[in-house]
Design a protein around this motif. Structure first.
Motif, PDB file in Angstrom:
ATOM      1  N   VAL A  57      35.292 -40.043  -3.909  1.00  0.00           N
ATOM      2  CA  VAL A  57      34.009 -40.280  -3.245  1.00  0.00           C
ATOM      3  C   VAL A  57      32.981 -39.223  -3.617  1.00  0.00           C
ATOM      4  CG1 VAL A  57      34.888 -41.595  -1.291  1.00  0.00           C
ATOM      5  CG2 VAL A  57      34.866 -39.123  -1.171  1.00  0.00           C
ATOM      6  N   ASN A  58      33.418 -38.055  -4.013  1.00  0.00           N
ATOM      7  CA  ASN A  58      32.512 -36.971  -4.388  1.00  0.00           C
ATOM      8  C   ASN A  58      32.388 -36.830  -5.901  1.00  0.00           C
ATOM      9  OD1 ASN A  58      31.996 -36.104  -1.706  1.00  0.00           O
ATOM     10  ND2 ASN A  58      34.031 -35.193  -1.666  1.00  0.00           N
ATOM     11  N   GLU A  59      32.671 -37.912  -6.638  1.00  0.00           N
ATOM     12  CA  GLU A  59      32.639 -37.821  -8.098  1.00  0.00           C
ATOM     13  C   GLU A  59      31.236 -37.472  -8.572  1.00  0.00           C
ATOM     14  OE1 GLU A  59      33.887 -40.364 -12.042  1.00  0.00           O
ATOM     15  OE2 GLU A  59      34.469 -41.044 -10.074  1.00  0.00           O
ATOM     16  N   GLY A  60      31.152 -36.451  -9.396  1.00  0.00           N
ATOM     17  CA  GLY A  60      29.871 -36.008  -9.906  1.00  0.00           C
ATOM     18  C   GLY A  60      29.160 -35.039  -8.998  1.00  0.00           C
ATOM     19  N   LYS A  61      29.720 -34.808  -7.817  1.00  0.00           N
ATOM     20  CA  LYS A  61      29.123 -33.864  -6.870  1.00  0.00           C
ATOM     21  C   LYS A  61      29.983 -32.610  -6.838  1.00  0.00           C
ATOM     22  CE  LYS A  61      27.555 -37.640  -3.921  1.00  0.00           C
ATOM     23  NZ  LYS A  61      27.715 -38.286  -2.633  1.00  0.00           N
ATOM     24  N   GLY A  62      29.473 -31.583  -6.299  1.00  0.00           N
ATOM     25  CA  GLY A  62      30.224 -30.336  -6.192  1.00  0.00           C
ATOM     26  C   GLY A  62      29.757 -29.335  -7.216  1.00  0.00           C
ATOM     27  N   ILE A  63      29.999 -28.093  -6.901  1.00  0.00           N
ATOM     28  CA  ILE A  63      29.486 -27.006  -7.732  1.00  0.00           C
ATOM     29  C   ILE A  63      30.157 -26.952  -9.106  1.00  0.00           C
ATOM     30  CG2 ILE A  63      31.036 -25.278  -6.807  1.00  0.00           C
ATOM     31  CD1 ILE A  63      28.633 -23.340  -6.847  1.00  0.00           C
TER      32      ILE A  63
END
Length: 127
Positions: A57-63
């Motif tokens: 669900v957080n693909e491409g997000k995050g530091i």
């Protein structure tokens, strides 16, 4: 001596049973006649099965997501997945050793591994 009952001896009523006179009418209305054109018949296609996908669900997000995506593009998807698998296995071993040293049981160890996975997703390591 066996007694047989034939349909002519039956004195009761079938009511609206499908086995009665309505059966012939039902068959006529539900089956297409041979004289009708083929364009009016219904064709049923084979259902298409989609491959199950485990998406983050957080693909491409995050530091760390940009670094992970860049590394995957450089080394190739197959090699990248091998390296990621080894890193996850090593991290699970570290968690297991930590749980042994503090005396945590298997349920607590599994909870820590799940927490590490959630944190990895949020930080972008699993992008």
């Amino acid at each position: 001596m066996a007694t047989s009952i034939c349909a002519t001896e039956f004195k009761g009523s079938w009511g609206s049973s499908i086995a009665g006179e309505d059966y012939a009418m039902l068959v006529k209305t539900s089956l297409p006649s041979s004289s009708s054109s083929k364009s009016s018949s219904v064709r049923v296609a084979k259902p298409v099965r989609l491959q199950p996908m485990m998406k983050n669900v957080n693909e491409g997000k995050g530091i760390f997501a940009p670094v992970v995506v860049l590394t995957r593009n450089i080394v190739g998807k197959k090699r990248f997945n091998q390296l990621r698998g080894k890193a996850i296995a090593l991290h699970s071993q570290v968690i297991t050793e930590f749980c042994k040293s503090i005396g945590a049981d298997a349920k607590q160890r599994q909870g820590l591994i799940r927490l590490a996975k959630k944190n990895g997703e949020k930080l972008g390591f699993l992008a």
